[in-house]
Design an enzyme around this catalytic site. Sequence first.
Site, PDB file in Angstrom:
ATOM      1  N   HIS A   8      50.000 -22.522  20.146  1.00  0.00           N
ATOM      2  CA  HIS A   8      51.446 -22.712  20.000  1.00  0.00           C
ATOM      3  C   HIS A   8      51.927 -23.834  20.910  1.00  0.00           C
ATOM      4  O   HIS A   8      51.260 -24.235  21.873  1.00  0.00           O
ATOM      5  CB  HIS A   8      52.185 -21.410  20.352  1.00  0.00           C
ATOM      6  N   CYS A   9      53.133 -24.326  20.598  1.00  0.00           N
ATOM      7  CA  CYS A   9      53.856 -25.227  21.492  1.00  0.00           C
ATOM      8  C   CYS A   9      55.248 -24.633  21.663  1.00  0.00           C
ATOM      9  O   CYS A   9      55.387 -23.411  21.765  1.00  0.00           O
ATOM     10  CB  CYS A   9      53.862 -26.657  20.964  1.00  0.00           C
ATOM     11  N   THR A  10      56.295 -25.438  21.693  1.00  0.00           N
ATOM     12  CA  THR A  10      57.640 -24.896  21.870  1.00  0.00           C
ATOM     13  C   THR A  10      58.233 -24.439  20.540  1.00  0.00           C
ATOM     14  O   THR A  10      58.656 -23.297  20.394  1.00  0.00           O
ATOM     15  CB  THR A  10      58.559 -25.927  22.542  1.00  0.00           C
TER      16      THR A  10
END
Length: 246
Positions: free
Chosen positions: A145-147
């Site tokens: 994941h990222c933001t």
Amino acid sequence: MNPLPRTIVLEGASNVRDLGGYATQDGGTVKFGRVFRAARLSALTARDGVTLRAAGIGRVVDLRGPGEQEAAPTRLAGVVIHDLSIDPSLGPAMKDLAARGEAARADIMALMADAYASYALVWHHRYASMFDLLLENEAPALLFHCTAGKDRTGFGAALVLAALGVDRATIEADYLATAALWRGAAAIREGMAPVAGEILTSVHPMFLNAGFEAMQAAHGSVEGYLEERLGLTPSRRAALRAALVE
């Protein structure tokens, strides 16, 4: 038949989904329950943690930059978190362009496209490390994941699906699904110039295409990129497919 992508509904995170179910070009199907993608996991509830662990997720790859991680730490107990930071590095340039308002739309779009090219050619070592994790024998399922779960994560998902032999149209459809599944756009747009906020929180084929074009320009083909830049030799790619395709 259940629609794809298969999502996991959580209280404290959105755009959480299983990469399984997609057909490969040689007649296989990506396995469910092995690779997941998501937006940030900093607001997970205790119930969310139970849900994710019940899905078999035991490893999390965090693609966010150090500042993002510090501001919103991942809240998921009982898993191993791998820091594979990719700095978004759009801030100063985006701010300067945003001051020009709607007249800067094309330049902001181009800046986002350049970011995807940099994922391919500057930050490739992070994705190579993620593939190393996916190739670990008998390891628990992995979530990355990222933001927002749309740019760094979206490009990572495209690489995984491409390596498994999923066709480009399906890869693009998975990428664009963020538009319907991510709930965090409004919060990020607050305080931003309208045109910058709109583009920064959107998914667009142009962005993903820029990443693929960078791969092809540097290595002649996506397959060449996967082997030469990410280390997915024929034997490693075969092992990946054996682990993740049925």
